[in-house]
Design a protein around this motif. Structure first.
Motif, PDB file in Angstrom:
ATOM      1  N   THR A  76       2.929   1.722 -11.299  1.00 60.38           N
ATOM      2  CA  THR A  76       2.351   1.766 -10.172  1.00 60.38           C
ATOM      3  C   THR A  76       2.553   3.383  -9.673  1.00 60.38           C
ATOM      4  O   THR A  76       1.556   3.942  -9.105  1.00 60.38           O
ATOM      5  N   LEU A  80      -0.522   6.693  -9.393  1.00 60.97           N
ATOM      6  CA  LEU A  80      -1.028   7.331  -8.530  1.00 60.97           C
ATOM      7  C   LEU A  80      -0.443   8.728  -8.903  1.00 60.97           C
ATOM      8  O   LEU A  80      -1.677   9.655  -7.920  1.00 60.97           O
ATOM      9  N   ILE A 101       1.458   8.026   1.746  1.00 68.80           N
ATOM     10  CA  ILE A 101       0.865   7.270   0.527  1.00 68.80           C
ATOM     11  C   ILE A 101       1.009   6.938  -0.253  1.00 68.80           C
ATOM     12  O   ILE A 101       1.601   5.864  -1.085  1.00 68.80           O
ATOM     13  N   THR A 105       2.797   3.245  -0.635  1.00 70.06           N
ATOM     14  CA  THR A 105       2.704   2.107  -1.994  1.00 70.06           C
ATOM     15  C   THR A 105       3.503   1.760  -2.449  1.00 70.06           C
ATOM     16  O   THR A 105       3.706   0.627  -2.899  1.00 70.06           O
ATOM     17  N   GLY A 230      -3.137   3.875   1.872  1.00 71.17           N
ATOM     18  CA  GLY A 230      -1.783   4.113   2.064  1.00 71.17           C
ATOM     19  C   GLY A 230      -1.426   3.359   2.698  1.00 71.17           C
ATOM     20  O   GLY A 230       0.023   2.100   2.468  1.00 71.17           O
ATOM     21  N   LEU A 233      -2.991   0.035  -0.599  1.00 72.29           N
ATOM     22  CA  LEU A 233      -2.919   0.229  -2.279  1.00 72.29           C
ATOM     23  C   LEU A 233      -1.562  -0.936  -2.282  1.00 72.29           C
ATOM     24  O   LEU A 233      -1.499  -1.884  -3.460  1.00 72.29           O
ATOM     25  N   ARG A 234      -0.663  -1.074  -0.896  1.00 76.11           N
ATOM     26  CA  ARG A 234       0.465  -1.381  -1.856  1.00 76.11           C
ATOM     27  C   ARG A 234       0.123  -3.412  -1.403  1.00 76.11           C
ATOM     28  O   ARG A 234       0.646  -3.633  -2.425  1.00 76.11           O
ATOM     29  N   MET A 238      -0.169  -3.656  -5.130  1.00 79.94           N
ATOM     30  CA  MET A 238       1.368  -3.988  -5.976  1.00 79.94           C
ATOM     31  C   MET A 238       1.162  -5.321  -6.954  1.00 79.94           C
ATOM     32  O   MET A 238       1.723  -5.309  -7.343  1.00 79.94           O
ATOM     33  N   CYS A 263       6.944  -7.428  -3.971  1.00 77.18           N
ATOM     34  CA  CYS A 263       6.151  -5.942  -3.598  1.00 77.18           C
ATOM     35  C   CYS A 263       4.735  -5.943  -2.864  1.00 77.18           C
ATOM     36  O   CYS A 263       3.847  -5.653  -2.864  1.00 77.18           O
ATOM     37  N   CYS A 267       5.914  -1.198   3.031  1.00 75.55           N
ATOM     38  CA  CYS A 267       6.996  -0.314   3.213  1.00 75.55           C
ATOM     39  C   CYS A 267       8.014   0.149   4.006  1.00 75.55           C
ATOM     40  O   CYS A 267       8.057  -0.956   5.364  1.00 75.55           O
ATOM     41  N   GLN A 292       0.825  -1.578   8.130  1.00 72.89           N
ATOM     42  CA  GLN A 292       0.882  -2.063   7.357  1.00 72.89           C
ATOM     43  C   GLN A 292       2.056  -3.598   7.594  1.00 72.89           C
ATOM     44  O   GLN A 292       1.324  -4.809   6.976  1.00 72.89           O
TER      45      GLN A 292
END
Length: 308
Positions: A76, A80, A101, A105, A230, A233-234, A238, A263, A267, A292
């Motif tokens: 990952t 990036l 970001i 992630t 930001g 993506l995670r 992931m 995952c 964050c 998030q």
């Protein structure tokens, strides 16, 4: 799906309760910092120590899990970093915003992960999640510092400071002590064990309340490319990468579930502190953390449904 939602709903409700408690002013200002420090330095180390001390490492694939998680992180991060120039050219996102970001992630909120793992897989889930922390926390902290040092304007800490932060991290220390006691075959006196258990029972609810209290909905602005990237993506990519890699290692069942949880959770909230202290885009980081966490009410159940 219903079983997963039933396991996650209490966590979501406690997060919401933390937000309402903070907005109602029942606990204010520096008082929250004290509660957070209590959770970080005492309560969560207690649950990690107790879980690792009692864990049967031979009953789950410790090293395969660790290898899968590390490979997920490196893949990952590599994607990036390889795409940073393209991201800047197409969306006009400067390097300093890229650091947020990157953190958004890769880094993960261990408090939320522990609560979900406990609800989804019980003591086995907690033990596996603690193992995941051993592999992930040092690598992610060092990666974040290096990226912020390279692409932000702040001053990076020295190598000795990074090492000191890692070896004095209460999560890492509690896990190490738990492993040592586990491998020694010694038993704790029942008075000590019962005392640690009381602390451990308090860890998850207090930690999750602190997560909710830290949400700042007023920080959100109209989503742009950096905030959208930001935020999503995670939770979107992931878990997909982790699932592919974990499958290659033959992992399934509770081990796969814990990897997906690690995952897919939002964050880490201290990503904001990293950004602020090292010259990153702290405002963007705060927005990513908030969005998030809100999106996790949908993305985590979906990730567990699709990949476990």
């Amino acid at each position: 799906m219903l079983t997963t939602l039933a396991a996650l709903t209490p966590v979501i409700l406690v997060i919401a309760s933390g937000y309402l408690i903070a907005r109602a002013g029942l606990i204010t200002g520096e008082q929250w910092h004290g509660v957070e420090r209590l959770a970080f330095f005492v309560l969560f180390p207690a649950v990690l120590f107790r879980t690792i001390y009692q864990a049967d490492f031979e009953s789950f694939p410790t090293f395969d899990m660790g290898a899968a998680l590390l490979l997920t992180i490196f893949v990952t991060a590599g994607l990036l970093l390889a795409g940073r120039t393209t991201i800047k050219r197409i969306w006009g996102i400067p390097a300093v915003r890229f650091t947020s970001i990157f953190q958004g992630t890769l880094r993960w909120n261990a408090m939320i992960a522990l609560a979900i793992a406990d609800n989804v897989a019980g003591d086995t889930g907690l033990a596996m999640l603690a193992v995941a922390m051993v592999f992930m926390i040092p690598v992610l902290n060092v990666m974040s510092i290096l990226v912020l040092s390279r692409y932000a304007s702040g001053t990076a800490p020295s190598g000795s400071r990074i090492l000191k932060d890692l070896v004095t991290n209460p999560f890492i220390l509690s896990i190490v002590f738990g492993v040592v006691l586990n491998l020694s075959g010694l038993d704790l006196p029942f008075v000590i064990e019962d005392t640690v258990e009381i602390f451990a029972r308090a860890a998850l609810p207090i930690g999750i309340i602190c997560v909710g209290a830290g949400l700042d909905l007023s920080s959100l602005r109209r989503p742009g490319p950096a905030l959208t990237m930001g935020t999503f993506l995670r939770p979107v990519f992931m878990p997909l990468i982790a699932f592919g890699i974990a499958t290659l290692f033959g992992l399934e069942g509770p081990a796969m579930a814990v990897i997906i949880i690690a995952c897919a959770v939002p964050c880490a909230s201290n990503s904001y502190l990293f950004a602020r202290q090292m010259g990153g885009d702290a405002k963007l980081m705060a927005e990513i953390i908030t969005l998030q966490t809100l999106a996790a009410t949908v993305t985590i159940p979906l990730a567990l449904l699709l990949f476990t």
